[in-house]
Design an enzyme around this catalytic site. Structure first.
Site, PDB file in Angstrom:
ATOM      1  CB  CYS A   1       4.050 -10.031   3.677  1.00 32.10           C
ATOM      2  SG  CYS A   1       5.435 -10.509   4.728  1.00 32.10           S
TER       3      CYS A   1
ATOM      4  CG  HIS B   1       8.814 -13.336  -0.561  1.00 29.06           C
ATOM      5  ND1 HIS B   1       9.056 -12.049  -0.957  1.00 29.06           N
ATOM      6  CD2 HIS B   1       7.989 -13.253   0.515  1.00 29.06           C
ATOM      7  CE1 HIS B   1       8.427 -11.219  -0.141  1.00 29.06           C
ATOM      8  NE2 HIS B   1       7.755 -11.924   0.756  1.00 29.06           N
TER       9      HIS B   1
END
Length: 627
Positions: A30, A549
């Protein structure tokens, strides 16, 4: 070349630490982490990986061995996959049986759960209208709306076929054809009955007809609203489909594979999968009813007390198939009766916080959270923004839920449809059990949570003045930098994030925001060094680097619900739009949309001071960096 060598060294050390290429089932990444699914966890040396220069920490969650690298994770991933030859992409969960079961259930049910909830609410509202005006049930208007509300549940196997095929890596269109064949057996006449009239396969069998397949007797069940049969059938489809794909010539594969797959799987389901899974489903319903028969009060108290705890940890997904199966087999589920008390008790606790707190920002969150929890049963704002945040009100609500749930269960209350428990959908319990006891139990749950919160109290957040902060973009003043909020929402301390990597500060200092608007903006001016659908790394000219994020573990969504507005290498100014995202879609997929703003590289600055609190707008000050 020097940079490449550095990444290759980190990759080699990590690869050695996880047990080598042969121990890796799959790896993906990620915005900050390498996510390994290992064949044998015992072969991995967690301490050695954490000691690797370039590795921040290691997190083990969801059956994955997650190595936190930071903004350079893509470089390390590229180096690792280029030299090791390991499989890339998602490899599923290697956790325990419960973790795998919950992972399977969530992946199959979450994509259409809101559709079930919405149509269930429509059925509940229709029930109210019919109670007030019984003659309305005889009108064609009612029939059309009831058809609208009931259709999704009756044809549920089609929705399950789509999501199960995605999960089991089977052809989704073949899976829909398979589900259609199962439903067809209960809806369309294809065989002559004793009087010559055309009957469905189910109707023919029910009328005493001898239904066989090449002489083998078929036990025909109803596949309308079925859950377990279609899931198992699609699972079998995946294997049979891959078999025919392997053996058939390429020129014939595209049309013969679906034909042969359906020719095998449909009869196999009628002969074995359907009857066996139907027995299993009836067994689940019977087990719940048996337990309730022993002590509905205890069952209701446990569900009322711990339902919201189950929700927090995601364990509640394990009950969804049981509830849906109960609805399919008997038209209601006793599990659902106590849930109204569990959910609405949170609204009572949040209302008390709204009245009692002296913190303006907390009051601004508690008010709307109370309304959404009470009316619609949407408790996330109440739980994460108010009761769980203050701890004691959450416990008081669980106590109220236990008392109310016990009373509702004692009266045999249950919902007739799949609904989100709330004041509006309470009408779904009108026709099952004692509705008066459901109302008493739910009302007491709210009152108990409210009174305990008001009288026993909680540790309030520090009071704030009423002056409104002036919205600003990221600015620089002397040796101090102000970093703006990337999204609008409720600002939390980083320590409150339910993710060890972020909450521990291992990635760096920062803040978290529970977003209220699906737009993200650049918190500083600089160059985008990382651009993923859910995460963005920005490097300023003075060496400062920040990470935005969006959501926790949202990499698993594969970009779904995110629409990036920028590209890697692009220059942005503070306040520029960098991403649009669907908050409701992220939640419906089972993920937390909490957005994290992290300072990953402080440059020449020595101190990072959070300055935002409570409900704030995007671009308002979030962090002060002091040189």
């Amino acid at each position: 070349m020097a940079s490449a060598s550095k990444y290759e060294k980190v990759a080699a050390d990590v690869l050695r630490g996880v047990g080598g290429p042969s121990n890796i089932r799959s790896v993906t990444h990620c915005a900050t982490r390498l996510r390994f699914v290992l064949n044998d966890r015992d072969k991995a040396d967690k301490a050695a990986v954490e000691a690797t220069q370039g590795v921040i920490t290691v997190v083990e969650a969801g059956g994955q061995f997650q190595v936190v690298i930071g903004n350079t994770v893509a470089n390390v991933y590229e180096a690792l996959t280029a030299t090791s030859g390991v499989a890339t992409g998602e490899g599923g969960s290697s956790g325990g049986l419960l973790a795998k079961a919950i992972d399977l259930i969530t992946s199959i049910f979450t994509p259409f759960l809101w559709v079930l909830a919405g149509t269930g609410l429509l059925k509940a509202l229709l029930a109210v209208v019919v109670k007030i005006t019984p003659s309305f049930a005889t009108t064609s208007t009612y029939a059309i709306w009831f058809t609208t509300a009931d259709a999704v549940f009756q044809f549920l196997p089609i929705l399950l076929a789509i999501t199960a095929a995605k999960r089991f890596k089977a052809n989704q269109f073949v899976a829909v054809a398979l589900a259609g064949a199962l439903i067809y057996s209960s809806t369309i006449g294809v065989i002559a009955g004793p009087d010559g009239a055309s009957l469905t396969l189910k109707g023919f069998a029910d009328a005493g007809g001898s239904l066989t397949f090449f002489g083998i007797p078929v036990v025909m069940i109803s596949y309308l609203s079925g859950v377990i049969p279609i899931i198992l059938a699609v699972w079998a489809q995946g294997y049979i489909e891959r078999f025919f794909t392997t053996i058939l010539p390429e020129a014939l594969r595209n049309f013969l594979t679906p034909m042969f797959t359906l020719m095998v799987v449909v009869p196999l389901t009628f002969l074995a999968i359907g009857p066996l899974s139907d027995y299993a489903g009836q067994g689940l319903s019977a087990a719940v009813n048996w337990f309730w028969g022993l002590s509905p009060v205890i069952g209701g108290a446990l569900m009322g007390a711990f339902w919201q705890v189950f929700v927090i940890f995601g364990v509640h997904w394990g009950f969804i198939p049981v509830i849906v199966q109960d609805l399919a087999t008997q038209g209601y589920s006793l599990i659902t009766g106590p849930l109204f008390a569990a959910v609405l008790a949170q609204s009572g606790a949040a209302a008390a916080v709204f009245l009692k707190t002296r913190n303006r920002q907390l009051k601004e969150v508690a008010g709307p959270a109370t309304i959404s929890a009470f009316l619609a049963g949407v408790t996330e704002p109440a739980i994460y923004g108010v009761t769980l945040r203050l701890k004691k009100p959450f416990i008081y609500a669980c106590i109220g839920g236990a008392v109310g749930g016990a009373i509702a269960a004692a009266g045999g209350s249950a919902a007739e449809g799949f609904v989100l428990p709330g004041a509006i959908t309470l009408t779904a319990t009108m026709n099952i059990g004692n509705f008066a006891m459901q109302l008493i139990g739910t009302g007491l749950a709210i009152v108990i949570a409210f009174v305990l919160t008001m009288t026993l109290g909680f540790t309030d957040l520090p009071a704030t003045d009423s002056a409104e902060a002036t919205p600003v973009d990221a600015t620089v003043s002397g040796d101090e930098v102000t970093v703006g909020l990337p999204v609008s929402g409720q600002v939390l301390a980083l320590s409150e994030v339910p993710d060890k990597v972020f909450s521990s500060g291992a990635m760096g200092p920062g803040v978290a925001i529970v977003p209220t608007e699906g737009k993200a903006y650049a918190p500083i001016s600089g160059t985008l060094v990382t651009v993923m659908p859910h995460a963005f790394g920005i490097r300023a000219d003075n060496g400062l680097e920040v990470l935005v994020h969006i959501g926790l573990d949202t990499v698993e969504l594969g970009g779904e619900h995110f629409t990036p507005q920028v590209q890697a290498g692009q220059r942005v100014s503070a306040g520029d739009l960098i991403d649009e995202f669907d908050i409701a879609g992220i939640r419906a997929a089972g993920f937390d949309p909490t957005t994290v703003l992290i300072v990953t590289q402080q440059g020449a600055f020595t101190q990072v001071v959070p300055v935002a609190a409570g409900q704030r707008g995007a671009r308002e000050p979030a962090l002060d960096l002091v040189g």
